[in-house]
Scaffold this motif. Structure first.
Motif, mmCIF file in Angstrom:
data_model
loop_
_atom_site.group_PDB
_atom_site.id
_atom_site.type_symbol
_atom_site.label_atom_id
_atom_site.label_comp_id
_atom_site.label_asym_id
_atom_site.label_seq_id
_atom_site.Cartn_x
_atom_site.Cartn_y
_atom_site.Cartn_z
ATOM 1 N N ALA A 17 0.681 -1.688 -0.292
ATOM 2 C CA ALA A 17 0.095 -0.023 -0.347
ATOM 3 C C ALA A 17 0.579 1.656 0.025
ATOM 4 C CB ALA A 17 -0.761 0.279 1.888
ATOM 5 N N TYR A 18 1.894 1.322 0.448
ATOM 6 C CA TYR A 18 3.165 2.312 -0.009
ATOM 7 C C TYR A 18 4.107 2.454 -1.767
ATOM 8 C CZ TYR A 18 2.032 0.860 5.098
ATOM 9 O OH TYR A 18 1.405 0.578 6.031
ATOM 10 N N GLY A 19 3.473 1.560 -2.011
ATOM 11 C CA GLY A 19 4.067 1.516 -3.164
ATOM 12 C C GLY A 19 5.334 0.501 -3.685
ATOM 13 N N ASN A 20 5.510 0.879 -4.840
ATOM 14 C CA ASN A 20 6.844 -0.215 -4.929
ATOM 15 C C ASN A 20 7.775 0.073 -4.676
ATOM 16 O OD1 ASN A 20 8.239 -2.338 -6.401
ATOM 17 N ND2 ASN A 20 7.741 -1.742 -8.994
ATOM 18 N N TYR A 21 9.051 -0.709 -4.212
ATOM 19 C CA TYR A 21 10.407 -0.071 -3.689
ATOM 20 C C TYR A 21 11.499 -0.809 -4.437
ATOM 21 C CZ TYR A 21 8.323 3.975 -1.495
ATOM 22 O OH TYR A 21 7.326 5.076 -0.459
ATOM 23 N N SER A 22 10.419 -1.215 -5.457
ATOM 24 C CA SER A 22 11.552 -1.968 -6.076
ATOM 25 C C SER A 22 12.884 -2.036 -6.339
ATOM 26 C CB SER A 22 10.972 -3.432 -6.722
ATOM 27 O OG SER A 22 10.185 -3.254 -7.884
ATOM 28 N N ASN A 23 13.947 -2.679 -6.386
ATOM 29 C CA ASN A 23 14.607 -1.628 -7.212
ATOM 30 C C ASN A 23 16.590 -2.801 -8.274
ATOM 31 O OD1 ASN A 23 16.854 -2.182 -5.197
ATOM 32 N ND2 ASN A 23 16.572 -0.396 -4.348
ATOM 33 N N ALA A 24 17.525 -2.433 -8.100
ATOM 34 C CA ALA A 24 18.839 -3.165 -8.847
ATOM 35 C C ALA A 24 18.675 -4.139 -7.613
ATOM 36 C CB ALA A 24 19.790 -2.542 -9.529
ATOM 37 N N PHE A 25 18.784 -3.607 -6.157
ATOM 38 C CA PHE A 25 18.991 -4.437 -5.717
ATOM 39 C C PHE A 25 18.604 -5.936 -5.587
ATOM 40 C CE2 PHE A 25 22.394 -1.759 -4.073
ATOM 41 C CZ PHE A 25 22.943 -1.745 -3.075
ATOM 42 N N SER A 26 16.741 -4.853 -5.274
ATOM 43 C CA SER A 26 15.873 -6.633 -5.232
ATOM 44 C C SER A 26 15.833 -7.591 -6.217
ATOM 45 C CB SER A 26 15.354 -5.696 -5.089
ATOM 46 O OG SER A 26 14.662 -4.754 -4.122
#
Length: 347
Positions: A158-167
């Motif tokens: 519910a707080y957004g998608n914070y995935s990145n290259a580390f994920s």
């Protein structure tokens, strides 16, 4: 509580990459002593900083919150150095407690965080555990469920998608150790984020593709594990091209530091770039607090080479250990690690 989770998630955004590291001064740089294992001394110092011998915390507005990510960095560091196995076991036991685990990876329903799920699964694997049954939770199935049709692993929140290259990289590294292996789409997606200069960005689909040392260091290890050596080689060439004359690597603000250098050094050795790794390792050795400092600080890897601050040194030391040993995430194992927290030997 939802309020606490929101605060925790916001806090996590500010606790990723620490900056502002310079060369250690002669007063703090660790002198060479025969038989001293620098990585072991660093990991030993890190173990002694754990709260109750099991966890790290971060203070926000005067309140201490669990820092599962930093605690897992310590688990990786202990495995790489081959020491403090008892502390590694206690730390992982703490992170996998249902309340601590779910505050980190999400409840699996409305909240599920790809990077945290992947990092915890990898830590369990490094310590020889079963990531499909972590207190009754199948982290691998949950992780696979977070892969989008494009191949990108994304948060469900519910707080957004914070995935990145580390994920993405941690997801590939964790899935590579499973029977079904890495989905081809996941590796293709990561390879497709590469910048024109050969490095990899922290965040994809930005107006200008900007290569990031930390993201590239993780990406090349993941791509090697996924069987894409050409894509990994491009990232390794970029890392070598941006290495400082003193062996260091800089963060996104351009400041050389132990965190970025530690991750880059790990990737360089795992990627068969021994000379570049040795130069990076020498820089890290120069930041290690030595016999001229207070006994309680010896062995740590300093944050900025100035006034020693244990609060910033924990993250710097955890990632520096990976560079000192050069053990890559893809093959990292705690199987041969011994117990105890070694100290730096001084006359």
């Amino acid at each position: 509580m939802v309020v606490r989770l929101s605060r925790h998630r916001l806090l996590a955004l500010f606790c990723g990459v620490l900056a502002a590291l310079t060369l250690a001064t002669p007063a703090t740089a660790a002198p060479a002593h025969p038989g001293v294992d620098r990585a072991g001394a660093a990991a030993g110092w890190l173990a002694r900083q754990l709260v109750d011998g099991e966890r790290f915390e971060v203070v926000f507005d005067g309140v201490a919150y669990p820092d599962q990510g930093l605690t897992l960095d310590a688990v990786f560091a202990f495995a790489a150095a081959g020491v403090a196995d008892d502390f590694g076991a206690q730390a992982l036991d703490w992170v996998t407690r249902p309340d601590i685990r779910d505050g980190y990876v999400g409840d699996g329903g409305t909240e599920a965080y790809a990077g945290a799920t992947a990092k915890l699964a990898l830590a369990v694997q490094v310590r020889g555990g079963d990531p499909t049954d972590v207190g009754g939770v199948d982290l691998i199935a949950r992780l696979r469920g977070l892969e989008s049709p494009s191949g990108r692993f994304t948060d469900r929140s519910a707080y957004g998608n914070y995935s990145n290259a580390f994920s993405q990289s941690f997801a590939i590294l964790a899935l590579d150790r499973t029977a079904h292996g890495v989905p081809a789409t996941a590796a293709i997606w990561l390879a497709g984020t590469r910048c024109p200069d050969g490095g990899y960005p922290l965040l994809p689909a930005q107006p200008v593709c900007t290569s990031d040392v930390d993201a590239t260091a993780l990406a090349v290890q993941a791509l090697q594990a996924a069987g894409r050596p050409a894509d990994a080689a491009a990232g390794l060439r970029w890392l070598v091209s941006v290495q400082g004359a003193n062996g260091s690597f800089a963060d996104s603000s351009g400041v050389p530091n132990a965190n970025s250098t530690g991750l880059a050094a790990q990737a360089l050795r795992a990627g068969h770039r021994p000379l570049a790794w040795l130069r990076a390792r020498a820089y890290l050795v120069g930041l290690q607090v030595g016999c001229g400092a207070a006994p309680a600080d010896r062995g740590a890897v300093d944050f900025d080479g100035g006034t020693f601050d244990p609060a910033t040194a924990t993250r710097a030391t955890g990632q520096a250990v990976l560079g000192l040993t050069g053990d890559g995430y893809a093959t990292l194992s705690a199987a041969a690690a011994g117990s105890g927290a070694p100290v730096l030997t001084c006359p």
